[in-house]
Design an enzyme around this catalytic site. Structure first.
Site: not given
Ligand code: GLN
Ligand code: ZN
Length: 763
Positions: A16, A18-19, A695
């Protein structure tokens, strides 16, 4: 030349990378330069993997900083006007604002890419939408690959798919009205790719797998006639469904090749081979791009050989779709059971499979003998493994009858008994299950997983959370309580870890959206439940309060939908096995004295097939699986279900057929619009439309929620309404959660106060 290639590689990185870089960049910890170099490094590594495996073309254009649809809009110079950005000089920070929003601009909307769990940013189409200029990132990437000596194929979502998956915002009567503006932009882009000496572009038109009307179909020929002359050779890619009904159209398009998904649509091959044009290559996706099982080389070779007889060197070999939907590299799995590991292939392993298939197709398979042998051994091991098959599970499923998927009495009779038992006020208040997953909870779990904390100490930490959650709900005056789900890392993983037939990976990450990844469990065998999974927590929570405590389960379709599912039996069969295990859990919860049990199915709609003609069959078994879970209980036990963040109006009859006593659904974002469908349809049972969006940390006031309740009352009679938030609260903090729930309880009280005592429904 027969070519081996892929439609795309996962961009997120095996670890991961790029994350991590994206999130560090967003926090301001690394400069853009550093983020760029992580991106470049990943691209280089992924191209090299393709080259090392022996693929003939490396795919460029599958990389995106956040999402490939957004990236395409950036290339085409088309960004929603409401942001006020100049598409000719779009910067990376502006690109991220489009994706993530800022204080003054809500982010672009996000939705699922066809039937995958990948989310793309939805293009916004207006009467004044323009495609002008655009960034040169794709050209730079193609150059990078060329300089590294790779033979390049550039991949892009196609113009018709791009238009189709966007949403009309204002002043436009049909999306295709934008086509005359879009085509020149594609021509420009394709011409610049051609100018770099790139021989092939892959243009993805997965909408060909949907139900398309005449107008859309008629747009294909003129569009591709217009693109052809300025473009490198075009490989038109279809996937996720058979496109057999468009066989004549596709054969006649002025493109240089077509790609078919033979995993989802194995039958379509015959239709295409018959009279396939001499001028085109045919790329066959025989390796599953949507699942993690090793390919059966013999079976794949059989299709390829059949095609090779007709096409010779015009046959190309590939995976069914982009490998975006599978994890990167099995080599990083060190703790997975070696037997199960031997059955799997992630993206890197699939490259080898594709290369081997190309080598073997139409030839003597001597050259790939070791690969063939390994494939046969894996298949045999999977077939005879004791881990896979359980006679006991199969026998129990065979013994089930229609009676087991039906509650003893109809809703009207049940609800009377439930009201008598529960004695709830009008408009009962409740929540969807989870409460804030605080850093302390996560710390305790991490310590437990590492072995730094023993099971009893961990259990006590979780009990302390439950005590707190119960005390807070009592203080708020909620009517039906939950234990808070503190012990659950994830609503599927928590159950999967306790069921037989599920395995978990360490690094099996798949991009869900932007920097967000999920690690789906692997369902490799018959599913069964060795022992109760939730009963003790719920029983403990109930012991702390006089109010009813809800038991909380994840439903069978959601478990199925958010996992990698075995491919050696129909999905429905796996769903019934999960359902049977959950049914036992439901009965144990009931036996523990719990009066309300909620079975969450947020992913019910996600399982819908792409073609409407296949919906009924899916909905039939999905509903039966749910009812198998829920139907064993007495009339007095109230079954709830919960769904969110999807369009439910077109499957209302199936939702009603679940026959849950109460459904809680997310509705506040659409201002109760969703509920109108329920009203029109005359949804027969009780319903809790979400009165506030979970949210954002924003705390709406009681008046706002009251307005939504008034709207709800117009379509659902008051005595069948519940009051709850849109969804679980695990991503929120406690202060805003308590504040919002206090106002929600207040709104329910104000609404109740308007109803004269005499008008209230008798218990
Ligand atoms: N019970 C789950 C929760 O509250 C439901 C989550 C969901 O709908 N995705 O978190
Ligand atoms: Zn939800």
């Amino acid at each position: 030349m027969t070519a081996a290639h892929i439609l795309g590689f996962p961009r997120i990185g095996a670890k991961r990378e790029l994350k991590l870089a994206l999130e560090a960049y967003w926090r301001g910890e690394i400069p853009e330069r550093e983020l760029s170099s992580v991106g470049r490094g990943l691209r280089e590594r992924h191209w090299q993997c393709q080259r090392d495996a022996g693929l003939d073309l490396v795919t460029v254009g599958d990389f995106a900083w956040y999402d490939s649809v957004l990236q395409t809009l950036a290339h085409l110079g088309c960004v929603p006007g409401r942001f006020g950005f100049d598409p000719r000089s779009l910067t990376l920070p502006q690109y991220f604002t489009l994706a993530r929003g800022d204080a003054s601009h809500p982010a672009m909307e996000m939705t699922k890419w066809f039937d995958t769990n990948y989310h793309y940013l939805v293009p916004e189409w207006n009467a004044d939408t323009r495609f002008e200029g655009g960034v040169d990132w794709l050209l730079q990437e193609a150059k990078e690959a060329g300089e590294l000596g790779h033979a390049v194929k550039v991949a892009l979502p196609g113009p018709l798919t791009l238009l189709h998956i966007g949403k009309i915002k204002a002043g436009l009567s049909h999306k295709l009205d934008l086509l005359p503006r879009l085509v020149p932009a594609y021509r420009r882009l394709l011409a610049s790719i051609k100018a770099l000496g790139v021989p092939w572009v892959q243009i993805d038109e997965p909408i060909l797998g949907l139900d398309l009307d005449e107008r859309w179909l008629a747009a294909f020929r003129p569009t591709y006639e217009a693109l052809g002359p300025s473009s490198p050779k075009i490989l038109l890619a279809t996937y996720f469904e058979s496109v057999a009904e468009h066989e004549a159209l596709l054969k006649s398009l002025p493109v240089s090749g077509i790609h078919l998904d033979l995993v989802r649509g194995p039958q379509q091959l015959a239709a295409f081979l018959d009279g396939y044009p001499e001028s085109k290559v045919l790329s066959l996706g025989v390796v599953d791009g949507r699942n993690i099982w090793r390919v059966d080389l013999d079976k794949a070779l059989a299709s390829l050989n059949q095609a090779h007889d007709r096409l010779g060197e015009r046959l190309w070999v590939s995976a069914s779709c982009s490998l975006l939907h599978v994890p990167v590299d099995l080599d990083h799995e060190k703790t997975l059971d070696p037997e199960i590991r031997g059955w799997l292939a992630f993206a890197v392993q699939k490259l080898d499979e594709i290369a081997a298939l190309k080598q073997g197709a139409g030839r003597d398979t001597q050259a790939i003998a070791p690969a063939l042998m390994a494939s046969r051994e894996a298949a045999a091991s999977r077939r005879r493994s004791e881990r896979v098959l359980s006679d006991a599970v199969r026998r129990r499923l065979d013994a089930l009858s229609e009676r087991d998927t039906r509650r003893p009495s109809p809703f009207a009779a049940r609800i009377r008994k439930q009201r008598a038992r529960l004695k709830l006020p009008l408009l009962p208040t409740t929540t969807i299950g989870s409460f804030p997953q605080t850093p302390e909870i996560r710390k305790a779990r991490a310590a437990f997983k590492k072995g730094a904390v023993g099971p009893e100490e961990y259990a006590e930490a979780m009990r302390a959370e439950i005590r707190q959650a119960v005390a807070r709900q009592e203080a708020l005056g909620l009517d039906v309580l939950v234990h808070g789900e503190a012990e659950r890392n994830d609503m599927v993983e928590y159950f999967g870890e306790q069921l037989r037939g599920f395995a978990f990976t360490e690094n099996g990450w798949v991009q869900s959206y932007g920097s967000r990844c999920v690690k789906p469990p692997v369902i490799y065998g018959d599913v069964s439940r060795p022992s109760p999974m939730t009963v003790e927590w719920t029983r403990y929570a109930q012991s702390l309060t006089e109010k009813p405590m809800k038991g909380m389960l994840t439903g069978p379709i959601t478990m199925l939908q958010w996992s990698f599912v075995r491919d050696d039996q129909p999905r429905s069969k796996t769903a019934f096995q999960i359902a049977l295990a959950l049914r036992e859990e439901v009965l144990d919860i009931e036996r523990a004295g719990i009066a309300i049990i909620q079975i969450d199915e947020p992913a019910l709609r996600e399982g819908l097939p792409l073609k409407k003609r296949d919906w009924a069959r899916y909905l039939d078994w999905a509903v039966r699986a749910f009812k198998l879970v829920s139907s064993g209980v007495a009339d007095e036990t109230q079954i709830h279900t919960h769904m969110c963040y999807a369009e439910f109006n077109d499957i209302l009859p199936s939702i009603a057929a679940l026959d849950a006593d109460v459904i809680t659904i997310e509705t506040s974002r659409s201002d109760m619009e969703l509920l109108e469908g329920f009203g029109e349809f005359r949804y027969p049972n009780e319903i809790g439309p979400g009165v506030y969006d979970i949210h954002s940390p924003r705390v709406p006031d009681a008046g706002e929620m009251l307005k939504l309740l008034e709207k709800a009352e117009r379509v659902i009679p008051l005595e069948r309404l519940w009051v709850n938030p849109d969804c679980g609260l695990k991503t929120r903090g406690w202060p805003e959660t308590e504040a919002a729930l206090a106002r929600m309880v207040e709104a329910a009280r104000r609404m109740r106060a308007r109803v004269p005592q005499s008008a209230r429904a008798p218990a």
